[in-house]
Design a protein around this motif. Structure first.
Motif, PDB file in Angstrom:
ATOM      1  N   GLU A 146      19.884 -52.571  18.516  1.00  0.00           N
ATOM      2  CA  GLU A 146      18.570 -53.155  17.867  1.00  0.00           C
ATOM      3  C   GLU A 146      17.857 -52.477  16.886  1.00  0.00           C
ATOM      4  O   GLU A 146      17.117 -52.995  15.788  1.00  0.00           O
ATOM      5  N   THR A 147      18.400 -51.050  16.614  1.00  0.00           N
ATOM      6  CA  THR A 147      18.044 -50.297  15.860  1.00  0.00           C
ATOM      7  C   THR A 147      18.995 -50.588  14.538  1.00  0.00           C
ATOM      8  O   THR A 147      18.170 -50.733  13.401  1.00  0.00           O
ATOM      9  N   ILE A 148      19.871 -51.148  14.437  1.00  0.00           N
ATOM     10  CA  ILE A 148      20.782 -51.574  13.547  1.00  0.00           C
ATOM     11  C   ILE A 148      20.061 -52.758  13.028  1.00  0.00           C
ATOM     12  O   ILE A 148      19.970 -52.849  11.482  1.00  0.00           O
ATOM     13  N   LYS A 149      19.643 -53.838  13.698  1.00  0.00           N
ATOM     14  CA  LYS A 149      18.942 -54.788  13.286  1.00  0.00           C
ATOM     15  C   LYS A 149      17.703 -54.719  12.501  1.00  0.00           C
ATOM     16  O   LYS A 149      17.155 -55.221  11.552  1.00  0.00           O
ATOM     17  N   ARG A 150      16.995 -53.839  13.147  1.00  0.00           N
ATOM     18  CA  ARG A 150      15.512 -53.479  12.567  1.00  0.00           C
ATOM     19  C   ARG A 150      15.781 -52.783  11.308  1.00  0.00           C
ATOM     20  O   ARG A 150      14.939 -53.093  10.167  1.00  0.00           O
ATOM     21  N   ASN A 151      16.740 -51.637  11.169  1.00  0.00           N
ATOM     22  CA  ASN A 151      16.793 -51.009   9.844  1.00  0.00           C
ATOM     23  C   ASN A 151      17.539 -52.096   8.699  1.00  0.00           C
ATOM     24  O   ASN A 151      17.139 -52.060   7.607  1.00  0.00           O
ATOM     25  N   THR A 152      18.311 -53.030   9.201  1.00  0.00           N
ATOM     26  CA  THR A 152      18.762 -53.910   8.273  1.00  0.00           C
ATOM     27  C   THR A 152      17.633 -54.954   7.707  1.00  0.00           C
ATOM     28  O   THR A 152      17.429 -55.295   6.718  1.00  0.00           O
ATOM     29  N   ARG A 153      16.641 -55.273   8.677  1.00  0.00           N
ATOM     30  CA  ARG A 153      15.593 -56.015   8.243  1.00  0.00           C
ATOM     31  C   ARG A 153      14.634 -55.427   7.409  1.00  0.00           C
ATOM     32  O   ARG A 153      14.210 -56.037   6.308  1.00  0.00           O
TER      33      ARG A 153
ATOM     34  N   LEU B  19      28.202 -42.603   4.489  1.00  0.00           N
ATOM     35  CA  LEU B  19      28.316 -43.149   5.803  1.00  0.00           C
ATOM     36  C   LEU B  19      26.728 -42.994   6.060  1.00  0.00           C
ATOM     37  O   LEU B  19      26.484 -43.215   7.612  1.00  0.00           O
ATOM     38  N   GLN B  20      25.898 -42.305   5.392  1.00  0.00           N
ATOM     39  CA  GLN B  20      24.543 -42.437   5.718  1.00  0.00           C
ATOM     40  C   GLN B  20      24.012 -43.616   5.459  1.00  0.00           C
ATOM     41  O   GLN B  20      23.024 -43.713   4.611  1.00  0.00           O
ATOM     42  N   THR B  21      24.429 -44.770   6.192  1.00  0.00           N
ATOM     43  CA  THR B  21      23.617 -46.001   6.001  1.00  0.00           C
ATOM     44  C   THR B  21      23.631 -46.866   7.123  1.00  0.00           C
ATOM     45  O   THR B  21      24.299 -46.584   8.171  1.00  0.00           O
ATOM     46  N   VAL B  22      22.969 -47.877   7.051  1.00  0.00           N
ATOM     47  CA  VAL B  22      22.830 -48.758   8.169  1.00  0.00           C
ATOM     48  C   VAL B  22      24.037 -49.182   8.778  1.00  0.00           C
ATOM     49  O   VAL B  22      25.104 -49.638   8.186  1.00  0.00           O
ATOM     50  N   GLY B  23      24.037 -49.253  10.124  1.00  0.00           N
ATOM     51  CA  GLY B  23      25.234 -49.791  11.079  1.00  0.00           C
ATOM     52  C   GLY B  23      25.972 -48.770  11.280  1.00  0.00           C
ATOM     53  O   GLY B  23      26.859 -48.932  12.399  1.00  0.00           O
TER      54      GLY B  23
ATOM     55  N   ALA C  84      24.761 -42.117  16.335  1.00  0.00           N
ATOM     56  CA  ALA C  84      23.809 -41.652  17.282  1.00  0.00           C
ATOM     57  C   ALA C  84      24.195 -41.939  18.755  1.00  0.00           C
ATOM     58  O   ALA C  84      24.026 -41.435  19.835  1.00  0.00           O
ATOM     59  N   PHE C  85      24.716 -43.455  18.914  1.00  0.00           N
ATOM     60  CA  PHE C  85      25.362 -43.619  19.982  1.00  0.00           C
ATOM     61  C   PHE C  85      26.306 -42.980  20.637  1.00  0.00           C
ATOM     62  O   PHE C  85      26.454 -42.659  21.826  1.00  0.00           O
ATOM     63  N   LEU C  86      27.245 -42.611  19.811  1.00  0.00           N
ATOM     64  CA  LEU C  86      28.405 -41.903  20.089  1.00  0.00           C
ATOM     65  C   LEU C  86      28.273 -40.527  20.749  1.00  0.00           C
ATOM     66  O   LEU C  86      28.848 -39.930  21.098  1.00  0.00           O
ATOM     67  N   THR C  87      26.840 -39.896  20.194  1.00  0.00           N
ATOM     68  CA  THR C  87      26.679 -38.571  20.737  1.00  0.00           C
ATOM     69  C   THR C  87      25.700 -38.621  21.573  1.00  0.00           C
ATOM     70  O   THR C  87      24.885 -37.636  21.752  1.00  0.00           O
ATOM     71  N   ASP C  88      25.217 -39.855  22.263  1.00  0.00           N
ATOM     72  CA  ASP C  88      24.347 -40.022  23.275  1.00  0.00           C
ATOM     73  C   ASP C  88      23.002 -39.895  22.909  1.00  0.00           C
ATOM     74  O   ASP C  88      22.090 -39.736  23.820  1.00  0.00           O
TER      75      ASP C  88
ATOM     76  N   PHE D 275      19.688 -49.902  22.457  1.00  0.00           N
ATOM     77  CA  PHE D 275      18.885 -49.209  21.481  1.00  0.00           C
ATOM     78  C   PHE D 275      19.279 -49.335  19.993  1.00  0.00           C
ATOM     79  O   PHE D 275      18.822 -49.305  19.008  1.00  0.00           O
ATOM     80  N   ALA D 276      20.798 -48.805  19.964  1.00  0.00           N
ATOM     81  CA  ALA D 276      21.547 -48.732  18.640  1.00  0.00           C
ATOM     82  C   ALA D 276      21.688 -49.884  17.965  1.00  0.00           C
ATOM     83  O   ALA D 276      21.367 -49.988  16.938  1.00  0.00           O
TER      84      ALA D 276
END
Length: 307
Positions: free
Chosen positions: A259-266, A236-240, A246-250, A256-257
Motif C-alpha cells: 500500500e505504501t508503494i501505491k501511495r508513494n507512486t501516486r 535504489l532510493q526509489t519507490v518500489g 523495509a519489508f525484508l527487514t521487518d 503495508f509495504a
C-alpha cells in the motif's frame, strides 16, 4: 532548403501509457526512441521501473535503457551530454527522434541544458550528511522546504541523496536550488514538439494501483531481494524498492509495504504533473486520444516551423 530536425517529446505521469504512445509515434515517423526515465538506466532494475517489454523494445530501437549499472555514477549532466551526442547521430539519417519519460529534470536538461552549479564546501556536505544520519530524512525535508519551497514541491521527498544535493546548494549559496535550474537556455539543433498525456486523477491512481499489483505478480519482491546488499546505493532510493527493503527487514508488514508503494507512486505522479504543467509549450492530450489526432498536431507544428 536545409532539412530541420524535430524532437518529439512525450511526457506525463507514471502509468499513463507513455511507452506505447511513443512507439506508435516513432513508427509513424520512422525514427528511434530515447528513454528519459532515470530509473530505467540501470540494468539491475526492470520490474520496479516498468522497463518496456521485449516486444516493445523490439518494435522500435530504444536508447538509454539498461545502459548503466546501479554502482555507476551517472548524473543529469552526464545524460544531457550523452543524449545530445546520440541525437546528433540519429539526425544524420532522420529528421525525427522521440524522447519519452517521466523524469522532468532530465527532460529539461536535453531541451534547455543544465546550469552550472557551484562547488560545495566539503564541510557543508559533511554537516548535512551527519545531520541526516542523526536526525533522519525529516531533517532534510523540513530544511529544504524552508529554503526552497518550489523545489520541495516537485522533488522526490523519499530520496535522501536528491534532498541532500538540493540542500547543500541552498546552504552554499544562500539561494534556492531551483534558481539554478534552466536559467540559461542552450541552443539546440532540433525543434522540440512536446506532447503531454493526462487523465482524470482518479483514473491515473487506478492505473497506478493496477500497475503495482502487476509488478508484484511479475516478481518485484524477488528483484528487490537480489539487490538487498546494495540498498544504500542512490539508484535504489526509489519507490518500489525502498518499501520492500523495509519489508525484508521487518520494518513494514507485507500489506503495508504494498500500500505504501501505491501511495508513494501516486504522490510521485502528482509531482510529475506539477513539474510538466509548468512548461507552457506542452500540448496536452487525454491518454486515450487517437494517435491520428496526435500525428495531426505534430504535423501542424512541423508545418509552422517550415513557413
Amino acid at each position: 532548403m536545409i532539412s530541420k530536425k524535430y524532437l518529439i517529446v512525450i511526457v506525463g505521469p507514471t502509468a499513463i501509457g507513455k511507452t506505447s504512445k511513443a512507439i506508435e509515434v516513432a513508427q509513424n515517423y520512422n525514427c528511434e526512441i530515447l528513454s528519459c526515465d532515470s530509473r530505467q538506466f540501470y540494468k539491475e532494475m526492470s520490474i520496479g521501473t516498468a522497463v518496456p517489454s521485449k516486444e516493445e523494445l523490439s518494435a522500435v530501437k530504444h536508447h538509454f535503457i539498461h545502459n548503466k549499472s546501479i554502482g555507476d555514477k551517472y548524473t543529469v549532466g552526464d545524460f544531457e551530454r550523452d543524449a545530445i551526442q546520440k541525437l546528433d547521430l540519429l539526425y544524420a539519417t532522420s529528421d525525427f527522434a522521440v524522447m519519452v519519460g517521466g523524469s522532468g529534470l532530465y527532460v529539461e536538461a536535453v531541451l534547455f541544458g543544465m546550469d552550472e552549479f557551484p562547488e560545495i564546501d566539503p564541510s557543508i556536505r559533511v554537516e548535512i550528511q551527519n545531520n541526516y544520519q542523526n536526525l533522519g530524512i525529516t531533517y532534510l525535508q523540513e530544511n529544504l522546504q524552508k529554503l526552497d519551497a518550489d523545489q520541495f514541491e516537485v522533488i522526490e521527498k523519499g530520496n535522501p541523496q536528491r534532498l541532500m544535493r538540493a540542500l547543500e546548494v541552498c546552504l552554499q549559496t544562500g539561494k534556492p536550488y531551483s534558481s539554478f535550474l534552466t536559467k540559461n537556455t542552450k541552443k539546440r539543433n532540433f525543434i522540440p514538439i512536446i506532447i503531454g498525456l493526462e487523465a482524470d486523477r482518479s483514473l491515473i491512481y487506478e492505473r497506478i494501483n493496477r500497475r503495482v499489483d502487476i509488478m508484484i505478480e511479475d516478481g518485484l519482491l524477488a528483484e528487490v531481494k537480489s539487490l538487498q546488499n546494495f540498498k544504500e546505493i542512490n539508484a535504489l532510493q526509489t519507490v518500489g524498492y525502498k518499501e520492500l527493503f523495509a519489508f525484508l527487514t521487518d520494518e513494514y508488514s507485507w500489506d503495508f509495504a504494498v500500500e505504501t508503494i501505491k501511495r508513494n507512486t501516486r504522490r510521485y505522479a502528482k509531482r510529475q504533473l506539477t513539474w510538466f504543467k509548468k512548461n507552457e509549450y506542452t500540448k496536452w492530450f487525454n491518454y486515450n486520444e487517437s494517435s491520428k489526432t496526435i500525428f495531426d498536431y505534430i504535423d501542424s507544428k512541423k508545418t509552422e516551423t517550415e513557413i
